[in-house]
Design a protein around this motif. Structure first.
Motif: not given
Length: 175
Positions: A76, A113, A116, A154, A161
């Motif tokens: 990420h 994250i 998410s 996000m 994401t």
């Protein structure tokens, strides 16, 4: 004298074969024996074989249910608020402009994250609104432009994401 020279040569190829095999995640001792017995040919074989896959990670993935993955922050990114470049999620300093993030801010972003991703995995297991998922013929940049990504990568409207949107061609319903 010749026997001593052959022994030194065999020992040299044994060590070299073992080192090459070790660098390829192979059994150093086994390849060392092959190098000792076969000399130059064992060394060439050690060079020619491919790198072994890590057994631990593949067995860990086999034990998980299909679709379930462990959260990996290295997969990420976040967008630097100063220079708008993407950097790793866990980065405390932007490699492009030098902007610094506090430790608390980085931990908060990672947790957001993580939640998410967990939410998107559970959402993908349930019912999907198929109207928001586009086929592969759509342009990725066009799909990304339908989202309002904040500093942590996000979407503020749909809470997905950037990686999820790209992987699934998801168009934000808030756009």
């Amino acid at each position: 004298m010749i026997t001593g020279l052959l022994f030194v040569q065999a020992l040299t190829f044994s060590v070299l074969s073992g080192i090459v095999a070790s660098n390829k995640n192979r059994d150093m001792f086994g390849w060392g024996i092959i190098g000792f017995i076969f000399g130059l040919f064992g060394f060439i074989a050690a060079i020619a074989v491919g790198e072994a896959e890590e057994v631990q990670s593949s067995s860990r993935q086999r034990n998980q249910p299909s679709g379930a993955r462990e959260f990996d922050p290295d997969e990420h990114e976040k967008k630097c608020p100063m220079c708008a470049e993407y950097i790793k999620l866990e980065a405390r300093r932007c490699k492009h402009c030098g902007h610094e993030f506090s430790k608390e801010e980085v931990e908060r972003q990672v947790e957001e994250i993580r939640e998410s991703v967990k939410g998107s995995e559970s959402a993908s297991e349930g019912e999907k609104d198929e109207r928001n998922y586009k086929s592969d013929e759509y342009d990725t940049e066009e799909i990304l432009s339908t989202h309002d990504f904040n500093g942590v990568g996000m979407c503020e409207d749909c809470d997905y994401t950037r990686e999820y949107v790209k992987a699934n061609n998801y168009v934000c319903p808030g756009s």
